[in-house]
Design a protein around this motif. Structure first.
Motif, PDB file in Angstrom:
ATOM      1  N   MET A   1       0.820  -1.198   0.000  1.00 21.61           N
ATOM      2  CA  MET A   1       0.000   0.000   0.000  1.00 21.61           C
ATOM      3  C   MET A   1       0.863   1.260   0.000  1.00 21.61           C
ATOM      4  SD  MET A   1      -3.068   0.710  -0.152  1.00 21.61           S
ATOM      5  CE  MET A   1      -4.447   1.602   0.349  1.00 21.61           C
ATOM      6  N   PHE A   2       2.006   1.189   0.628  1.00 20.60           N
ATOM      7  CA  PHE A   2       2.897   2.339   0.715  1.00 20.60           C
ATOM      8  C   PHE A   2       3.387   2.772  -0.662  1.00 20.60           C
ATOM      9  CE2 PHE A   2       7.192   4.077   1.484  1.00 20.60           C
ATOM     10  CZ  PHE A   2       6.809   5.201   2.192  1.00 20.60           C
ATOM     11  N   LEU A   3       3.707   1.818  -1.538  1.00 17.52           N
ATOM     12  CA  LEU A   3       4.186   2.157  -2.879  1.00 17.52           C
ATOM     13  C   LEU A   3       3.098   2.813  -3.720  1.00 17.52           C
ATOM     14  CD1 LEU A   3       6.336  -0.986  -3.700  1.00 17.52           C
ATOM     15  CD2 LEU A   3       7.113   1.284  -3.046  1.00 17.52           C
ATOM     16  N   VAL A   4       1.859   2.379  -3.542  1.00 19.99           N
ATOM     17  CA  VAL A   4       0.741   2.993  -4.263  1.00 19.99           C
ATOM     18  C   VAL A   4       0.568   4.443  -3.831  1.00 19.99           C
ATOM     19  CG1 VAL A   4      -1.751   2.881  -4.640  1.00 19.99           C
ATOM     20  CG2 VAL A   4      -0.411   0.787  -4.629  1.00 19.99           C
ATOM     21  N   GLU A   5       0.718   4.691  -2.542  1.00 21.13           N
ATOM     22  CA  GLU A   5       0.602   6.064  -2.044  1.00 21.13           C
ATOM     23  C   GLU A   5       1.704   6.948  -2.603  1.00 21.13           C
ATOM     24  OE1 GLU A   5       0.673   5.594   2.162  1.00 21.13           O
ATOM     25  OE2 GLU A   5      -1.355   4.775   2.233  1.00 21.13           O
ATOM     26  N   ILE A   6       2.911   6.443  -2.651  1.00 20.20           N
ATOM     27  CA  ILE A   6       4.028   7.207  -3.224  1.00 20.20           C
ATOM     28  C   ILE A   6       3.783   7.477  -4.703  1.00 20.20           C
ATOM     29  CG2 ILE A   6       6.471   7.084  -3.851  1.00 20.20           C
ATOM     30  CD1 ILE A   6       6.957   5.689  -1.205  1.00 20.20           C
ATOM     31  N   TYR A   7       3.294   6.461  -5.431  1.00 23.80           N
ATOM     32  CA  TYR A   7       3.009   6.617  -6.856  1.00 23.80           C
ATOM     33  C   TYR A   7       2.017   7.760  -7.088  1.00 23.80           C
ATOM     34  CZ  TYR A   7       1.817   5.286 -11.627  1.00 23.80           C
ATOM     35  OH  TYR A   7       1.604   5.284 -12.976  1.00 23.80           O
ATOM     36  N   PHE A   8       0.939   7.795  -6.312  1.00 25.93           N
ATOM     37  CA  PHE A   8      -0.063   8.829  -6.523  1.00 25.93           C
ATOM     38  C   PHE A   8       0.351  10.177  -5.951  1.00 25.93           C
ATOM     39  CE2 PHE A   8      -2.777   5.255  -7.619  1.00 25.93           C
ATOM     40  CZ  PHE A   8      -3.313   5.749  -8.796  1.00 25.93           C
ATOM     41  N   ILE A   9       1.226  10.207  -4.969  1.00 31.73           N
ATOM     42  CA  ILE A   9       1.770  11.491  -4.507  1.00 31.73           C
ATOM     43  C   ILE A   9       2.595  12.129  -5.622  1.00 31.73           C
ATOM     44  CG2 ILE A   9       3.455  12.526  -2.948  1.00 31.73           C
ATOM     45  CD1 ILE A   9       2.332  10.657  -0.772  1.00 31.73           C
ATOM     46  N   PHE A  10       3.439  11.321  -6.284  1.00 33.79           N
ATOM     47  CA  PHE A  10       4.190  11.849  -7.429  1.00 33.79           C
ATOM     48  C   PHE A  10       3.248  12.225  -8.575  1.00 33.79           C
ATOM     49  CE2 PHE A  10       8.020   9.673  -5.657  1.00 33.79           C
ATOM     50  CZ  PHE A  10       8.792  10.821  -5.536  1.00 33.79           C
ATOM     51  N   GLY A  11       2.163  11.474  -8.741  1.00 34.88           N
ATOM     52  CA  GLY A  11       1.164  11.804  -9.752  1.00 34.88           C
ATOM     53  C   GLY A  11       0.512  13.148  -9.493  1.00 34.88           C
ATOM     54  N   VAL A  12       0.203  13.426  -8.248  1.00 33.02           N
ATOM     55  CA  VAL A  12      -0.397  14.721  -7.887  1.00 33.02           C
ATOM     56  C   VAL A  12       0.615  15.844  -8.104  1.00 33.02           C
ATOM     57  CG1 VAL A  12      -1.289  16.071  -5.947  1.00 33.02           C
ATOM     58  CG2 VAL A  12      -2.103  13.757  -6.325  1.00 33.02           C
ATOM     59  N   ALA A  13       1.882  15.584  -7.785  1.00 39.74           N
ATOM     60  CA  ALA A  13       2.911  16.598  -8.031  1.00 39.74           C
ATOM     61  C   ALA A  13       3.029  16.895  -9.524  1.00 39.74           C
ATOM     62  CB  ALA A  13       4.254  16.121  -7.475  1.00 39.74           C
ATOM     63  N   MET A  14       3.022  15.856 -10.358  1.00 45.42           N
ATOM     64  CA  MET A  14       3.071  16.069 -11.809  1.00 45.42           C
ATOM     65  C   MET A  14       1.816  16.796 -12.286  1.00 45.42           C
ATOM     66  SD  MET A  14       5.831  14.801 -13.263  1.00 45.42           S
ATOM     67  CE  MET A  14       5.584  14.021 -14.820  1.00 45.42           C
ATOM     68  N   PHE A  15       0.674  16.487 -11.692  1.00 47.70           N
ATOM     69  CA  PHE A  15      -0.574  17.159 -12.033  1.00 47.70           C
ATOM     70  C   PHE A  15      -0.460  18.657 -11.781  1.00 47.70           C
ATOM     71  CE2 PHE A  15      -4.515  18.842 -10.118  1.00 47.70           C
ATOM     72  CZ  PHE A  15      -5.311  18.861 -11.244  1.00 47.70           C
ATOM     73  N   LEU A  16       0.129  19.033 -10.656  1.00 50.75           N
ATOM     74  CA  LEU A  16       0.283  20.455 -10.345  1.00 50.75           C
ATOM     75  C   LEU A  16       1.207  21.148 -11.338  1.00 50.75           C
ATOM     76  CD1 LEU A  16       0.515  20.265  -6.456  1.00 50.75           C
ATOM     77  CD2 LEU A  16      -1.428  21.010  -7.851  1.00 50.75           C
ATOM     78  N   VAL A  17       2.257  20.464 -11.759  1.00 53.92           N
ATOM     79  CA  VAL A  17       3.160  21.050 -12.762  1.00 53.92           C
ATOM     80  C   VAL A  17       2.421  21.224 -14.083  1.00 53.92           C
ATOM     81  CG1 VAL A  17       5.250  20.651 -14.117  1.00 53.92           C
ATOM     82  CG2 VAL A  17       5.244  20.163 -11.683  1.00 53.92           C
ATOM     83  N   VAL A  18       1.643  20.213 -14.489  1.00 53.14           N
ATOM     84  CA  VAL A  18       0.901  20.305 -15.754  1.00 53.14           C
ATOM     85  C   VAL A  18      -0.144  21.410 -15.684  1.00 53.14           C
ATOM     86  CG1 VAL A  18      -0.783  19.081 -17.182  1.00 53.14           C
ATOM     87  CG2 VAL A  18       1.326  17.962 -16.537  1.00 53.14           C
ATOM     88  N   MET A  19      -0.820  21.547 -14.553  1.00 54.10           N
ATOM     89  CA  MET A  19      -1.818  22.605 -14.433  1.00 54.10           C
ATOM     90  C   MET A  19      -1.168  23.991 -14.469  1.00 54.10           C
ATOM     91  SD  MET A  19      -4.634  21.124 -14.538  1.00 54.10           S
ATOM     92  CE  MET A  19      -5.867  22.296 -14.075  1.00 54.10           C
ATOM     93  N   TRP A  20       0.056  24.089 -13.985  1.00 47.84           N
ATOM     94  CA  TRP A  20       0.781  25.362 -14.044  1.00 47.84           C
ATOM     95  C   TRP A  20       1.107  25.689 -15.487  1.00 47.84           C
ATOM     96  CZ3 TRP A  20       1.610  29.114 -10.649  1.00 47.84           C
ATOM     97  CH2 TRP A  20       2.566  30.080 -10.953  1.00 47.84           C
ATOM     98  N   ASP A  21       1.732  24.737 -16.203  1.00 44.74           N
ATOM     99  CA  ASP A  21       2.074  24.931 -17.606  1.00 44.74           C
ATOM    100  C   ASP A  21       2.522  23.595 -18.181  1.00 44.74           C
ATOM    101  OD1 ASP A  21       2.819  25.854 -20.100  1.00 44.74           O
ATOM    102  OD2 ASP A  21       4.683  26.752 -19.407  1.00 44.74           O
ATOM    103  N   TYR A  22       1.727  23.017 -19.090  1.00 51.49           N
ATOM    104  CA  TYR A  22       2.118  21.717 -19.623  1.00 51.49           C
ATOM    105  C   TYR A  22       3.296  21.822 -20.577  1.00 51.49           C
ATOM    106  CZ  TYR A  22      -0.798  22.639 -23.776  1.00 51.49           C
ATOM    107  OH  TYR A  22      -1.367  23.177 -24.898  1.00 51.49           O
ATOM    108  N   GLY A  23       3.716  23.019 -20.921  1.00 52.81           N
ATOM    109  CA  GLY A  23       4.909  23.214 -21.728  1.00 52.81           C
ATOM    110  C   GLY A  23       6.197  22.946 -20.963  1.00 52.81           C
ATOM    111  N   LYS A  24       6.086  22.702 -19.651  1.00 59.74           N
ATOM    112  CA  LYS A  24       7.268  22.358 -18.853  1.00 59.74           C
ATOM    113  C   LYS A  24       7.839  21.009 -19.263  1.00 59.74           C
ATOM    114  CE  LYS A  24       7.213  25.899 -16.092  1.00 59.74           C
ATOM    115  NZ  LYS A  24       8.232  26.907 -16.168  1.00 59.74           N
TER     116      LYS A  24
END
Length: 78
Positions: A1-24
């Motif tokens: 379960m811990f690895l799934v949580e880490i996977y989605f935490i990184f997913g949320v971080a990438m989501f925030l970068v994409v919402m800022w500017d997907y040209g990054k």
């Protein structure tokens, strides 16, 4: 379960970068997004940008390792 949580935490971080500017992520954006030939004030341009944002968001949340791979291999090939 811990690895799934880490996977989605990184997913949320990438989501925030994409919402800022997907040209990054230029390599991924070049592969997944479409360019608009019309003027930026037209409705079709807005629809196309929304499509690009949705596609990049889905990839950022669920397939972020693929984005990291594309960005690293794309930068290495230059």
């Amino acid at each position: 379960m811990f690895l799934v949580e880490i996977y989605f935490i990184f997913g949320v971080a990438m989501f925030l970068v994409v919402m800022w500017d997907y040209g990054k992520f230029p390599m991924t954006a070049k592969r997944l997004t479409k360019k608009s030939d019309v003027d930026p004030t037209s409705f079709s341009h807005i629809v196309l940008e929304n499509r690009n944002l949705i596609i990049m968001t889905v990839y950022a949340i669920f397939l972020w390792p693929l984005i990291v791979f594309w960005e690293i291999t794309g930068a290495r090939n230059k």
